[in-house]
Design a protein around this motif. Structure first.
Motif, PDB file in Angstrom:
ATOM      1  N   MET A 370       0.760  -1.511   0.016  1.00  0.00           N
ATOM      2  CA  MET A 370      -0.206   0.146  -0.351  1.00  0.00           C
ATOM      3  C   MET A 370       0.913   1.274   0.074  1.00  0.00           C
ATOM      4  SD  MET A 370      -3.361  -1.268   2.680  1.00  0.00           S
ATOM      5  CE  MET A 370      -3.533   0.418   3.359  1.00  0.00           C
ATOM      6  N   GLN A 371       0.039   2.291  -0.714  1.00  0.00           N
ATOM      7  CA  GLN A 371       1.065   3.437  -0.732  1.00  0.00           C
ATOM      8  C   GLN A 371       1.372   4.307   1.087  1.00  0.00           C
ATOM      9  OE1 GLN A 371      -0.941   6.581  -2.935  1.00  0.00           O
ATOM     10  NE2 GLN A 371      -0.308   5.696  -4.302  1.00  0.00           N
ATOM     11  N   THR A 372       2.437   4.424   1.335  1.00  0.00           N
ATOM     12  CA  THR A 372       2.299   4.665   3.352  1.00  0.00           C
ATOM     13  C   THR A 372       1.402   5.228   3.610  1.00  0.00           C
ATOM     14  OG1 THR A 372       3.343   6.689   1.874  1.00  0.00           O
ATOM     15  CG2 THR A 372       4.812   4.760   2.548  1.00  0.00           C
ATOM     16  N   ALA A 373       1.253   4.963   5.257  1.00  0.00           N
ATOM     17  CA  ALA A 373       0.024   5.204   5.420  1.00  0.00           C
ATOM     18  C   ALA A 373       0.480   5.673   7.392  1.00  0.00           C
ATOM     19  CB  ALA A 373      -1.146   4.255   5.609  1.00  0.00           C
ATOM     20  N   GLU A 374       0.031   6.576   8.221  1.00  0.00           N
ATOM     21  CA  GLU A 374       1.100   6.549   9.410  1.00  0.00           C
ATOM     22  C   GLU A 374      -0.920   7.146   9.752  1.00  0.00           C
ATOM     23  OE1 GLU A 374       3.651   6.890   9.512  1.00  0.00           O
ATOM     24  OE2 GLU A 374       3.789   7.177   7.510  1.00  0.00           O
ATOM     25  N   LEU A 375      -0.511   7.212  10.939  1.00  0.00           N
ATOM     26  CA  LEU A 375      -1.582   7.579  11.995  1.00  0.00           C
ATOM     27  C   LEU A 375      -2.408   8.818  11.588  1.00  0.00           C
ATOM     28  CD1 LEU A 375      -0.532   7.088  15.649  1.00  0.00           C
ATOM     29  CD2 LEU A 375      -1.428   6.026  14.546  1.00  0.00           C
ATOM     30  N   GLY A 376      -3.563   8.250  11.822  1.00  0.00           N
ATOM     31  CA  GLY A 376      -5.002   9.331  11.475  1.00  0.00           C
ATOM     32  C   GLY A 376      -5.250   9.533   9.666  1.00  0.00           C
ATOM     33  N   ASP A 377      -4.389   8.946   9.099  1.00  0.00           N
ATOM     34  CA  ASP A 377      -4.080   8.761   7.777  1.00  0.00           C
ATOM     35  C   ASP A 377      -5.821   7.921   7.471  1.00  0.00           C
ATOM     36  OD1 ASP A 377      -2.273  10.305   6.968  1.00  0.00           O
ATOM     37  OD2 ASP A 377      -1.471   9.021   6.360  1.00  0.00           O
ATOM     38  N   PHE A 378      -6.451   8.027   6.565  1.00  0.00           N
ATOM     39  CA  PHE A 378      -7.409   6.874   5.937  1.00  0.00           C
ATOM     40  C   PHE A 378      -6.996   5.932   5.000  1.00  0.00           C
ATOM     41  CE2 PHE A 378      -9.243  11.882   5.826  1.00  0.00           C
ATOM     42  CZ  PHE A 378      -9.541  11.793   7.018  1.00  0.00           C
ATOM     43  N   VAL A 379      -7.867   4.893   5.358  1.00  0.00           N
ATOM     44  CA  VAL A 379      -7.993   3.883   4.198  1.00  0.00           C
ATOM     45  C   VAL A 379      -9.096   3.729   4.666  1.00  0.00           C
ATOM     46  CG1 VAL A 379      -7.455   1.522   3.927  1.00  0.00           C
ATOM     47  CG2 VAL A 379      -5.690   2.868   5.470  1.00  0.00           C
ATOM     48  N   VAL A 380      -9.104   3.846   3.024  1.00  0.00           N
ATOM     49  CA  VAL A 380     -10.642   2.850   1.916  1.00  0.00           C
ATOM     50  C   VAL A 380     -10.779   2.033   1.444  1.00  0.00           C
ATOM     51  CG1 VAL A 380     -12.153   3.715   0.153  1.00  0.00           C
ATOM     52  CG2 VAL A 380     -10.831   5.612   1.336  1.00  0.00           C
ATOM     53  N   MET A 381     -11.317   0.942   2.030  1.00  0.00           N
ATOM     54  CA  MET A 381     -11.760  -0.436   1.823  1.00  0.00           C
ATOM     55  C   MET A 381     -13.110  -0.172   0.767  1.00  0.00           C
ATOM     56  SD  MET A 381     -13.011  -3.657   4.219  1.00  0.00           S
ATOM     57  CE  MET A 381     -11.531  -2.736   5.612  1.00  0.00           C
ATOM     58  N   GLU A 382     -12.153  -0.863  -0.298  1.00  0.00           N
ATOM     59  CA  GLU A 382     -12.749  -0.780  -1.479  1.00  0.00           C
ATOM     60  C   GLU A 382     -13.896  -2.248  -1.283  1.00  0.00           C
ATOM     61  OE1 GLU A 382     -14.575   1.701  -3.257  1.00  0.00           O
ATOM     62  OE2 GLU A 382     -12.673   3.155  -4.071  1.00  0.00           O
ATOM     63  N   ALA A 383     -15.234  -2.008  -2.368  1.00  0.00           N
ATOM     64  CA  ALA A 383     -15.608  -2.682  -3.528  1.00  0.00           C
ATOM     65  C   ALA A 383     -16.512  -3.553  -1.828  1.00  0.00           C
ATOM     66  CB  ALA A 383     -14.844  -4.207  -3.616  1.00  0.00           C
TER      67      ALA A 383
END
Ligand SMILES: *Cc1c(COP(=O)(O)O)cnc(C)c1O
Length: 433
Positions: A370-383
């Protein structure tokens, strides 16, 4: 310094992307409603309905929505507006569809459990699809001389795992195809009128499998001269991940149409085709916006984990059968450009070791680039439009039912199910102390 960070050489282009939301929409919905929140797209659903309504057919087509996939009243109303009928999987779904505005005559009940209120349901005009000899016998006793539909297990299935397979010897769904004589005995004993035959064998996209199923189902139609409608059920697989294939309805439908033409030439009966998609109509049409609540690692031979503010109580498909959903990083701060890819194990918020969104069937955790993600960022779960909100382990750990919003075709965001109030979770409990 982050010694355990796994930066890998995966091209950005192979990373899953947002399907219908923009990054700005993700941020603004999250800001307005908080996370987690399911977002359904009206125009995506309408597109899928239109595709289903163009399924190849020789002498007419009926589309039923398998409402168990996602039963929100607004989705039901979108179906109704386009003339889609209802496949209900329990008597309670019948109640729910009627409450949403469907006429009983537009509902067929295909239930694993024999309905406890069969009499009132059938008297209201709902069509009954008998799924076992016991169901057929009980129906005959209550409604001699009445019309009925029969669900057969044609002896083959095509689900991508044993858990989604609903045909073949390992499946309890439908009347086993070799029991045709027993069926005929019950039908004549109660003078029942079989007007529809039905099969539904699970998720698949192979035209050869659909052709084989259609061929068997037409043999059942041949055995019952009053049949006017042949239902091939649902199970039209969609690719949620970029490397998964979606069913081409035109491709699987053409050979099926040909078989209906041949049937009419042979027997002089023009049969209406019925299909019952659930997944196909809604799976790709929703996203779940979540926030990263924690990020931990288990050392240099271990993994980096992203913990989301949602879990199996919103989507249990990964835990149940290792299903994969795209997981897309959206930075909280729009000015931050991401150009790194990392491997993560993405987990839910429940105190349950199986609450892992990136796992193989059977439970082994796997990493996801995944693209780097940090605390507070969003993760969008698709489908997440099918069998997510509807099939979750809702209220486990006393997490409230997740809110749902609709992105309308004019671009507005409307709340279609509010987040559950916590006292609602224990409302039915009776304290005896
Ligand atoms: C669940 C179900 C469907 C829909 O299956 P999908 O895989 O979601 O398309 C159709 N018909 C019956 C009888 C079902 O139980």
């Amino acid at each position: 310094m982050e010694p355990f960070l796994r930066i890998i050489n995966i091209p950005m282009t192979s990373i899953e992307k947002l399907k219908f939301l923009s990054e700005d929409q993700v941020r603004s919905i999250a800001k307005q409603y908080g996370t987690p929140v399911f977002v359904y797209s009206q125009s995506e659903i309408q597109k899928k309905i239109d595709e289903a309504l163009h399924f190849p057919n020789a002498f007419g087509l009926q589309v039923r929505y398998a409402m168990k996939a996602s039963p929100n009243v607004n989705i039901l109303k979108m179906m109704q507006a386009k003339g889609v009928l209802i496949d209900a999987s329990s008597e309670h779904e019948v109640t729910r569809a009627i409450a949403a505005g469907f006429a009983p005559s537009s509902i067929m009940l295909t239930s694993q459990q024999f309905p406890k209120e069969l009499e009132s349901i059938v008297k209201s005009g709902v069509m009954f699809n008998a799924c076992s000899l016991r169901q057929l016998e009980a129906y005959g006793q209550s409604f001699p001389g009445k019309e009925v539909s029969l669900r057969f297990n044609p002896g083959l299935g095509s689900g991508h795992t044993k858990k989604t397979d609903v045909g073949g010897v390992t499946s309890s769904f439908g009347i086993w195809h070799e029991k045709l004589m027993d069926v005929q005995a019950i039908v004549s004993k109660y003078n029942l009128k079989v007007t529809k035959v039905h099969t539904h064998i699970g998720s698949g996209s192979d035209p050869e499998v659909w052709k084989a199923v259609a061929k068997y189902t037409l043999e059942y139609a041949e055995a019952f001269p009053d049949v006017t409608v042949v239902s091939l059920g649902g199970g039209y697989k969609v690719g949620r991940m970029a490397d998964e294939k979606s069913t081409d309805l035109q491709k699987i439908g053409e050979p099926v149409k040909q078989l209906f033409v041949e049937f009419s030439e042979k027997f002089g009966r023009k049969l209406v085709l019925e299909i019952e998609p659930g997944t196909y109509l809604v799976a790709l049409c929703a996203a779940l916006i979540t926030t990263i609540d924690d990020k931990i690692d288990t050392g240099k031979n271990g993994f980096t984990f992203l913990k989301l503010d949602t879990g199996m109580d919103a989507n249990t498909r990964p835990s149940l059968y290792g299903a994969r959903h795209p997981l897309v990083t959206v930075k909280q701060d729009p000015s931050v450009k991401i150009e790194k890819v990392e491997e993560y194990v993405v987990v839910g918020h429940c105190c349950e070791s199986g609450d892992v969104f990136t796992q193989k069937e059977g439970g082994e955790p796997i990493t996801r680039p995944m693209q780097t993600a940090e605390l507070g960022d969003f993760v969008v779960m698709e489908a997440v439009g099918a069998y997510c909100s509807a099939m979750s382990t809702k209220n486990y750990n006393s997490f409230p039912e997740t809110q749902e919003v609709l992105l309308t075709s004019t671009g507005e965001i409307k709340l279609i199910r509010k987040k559950q109030e916590i006292p609602e979770i224990y409302r039915n409990e009776i304290s005896v102390f």
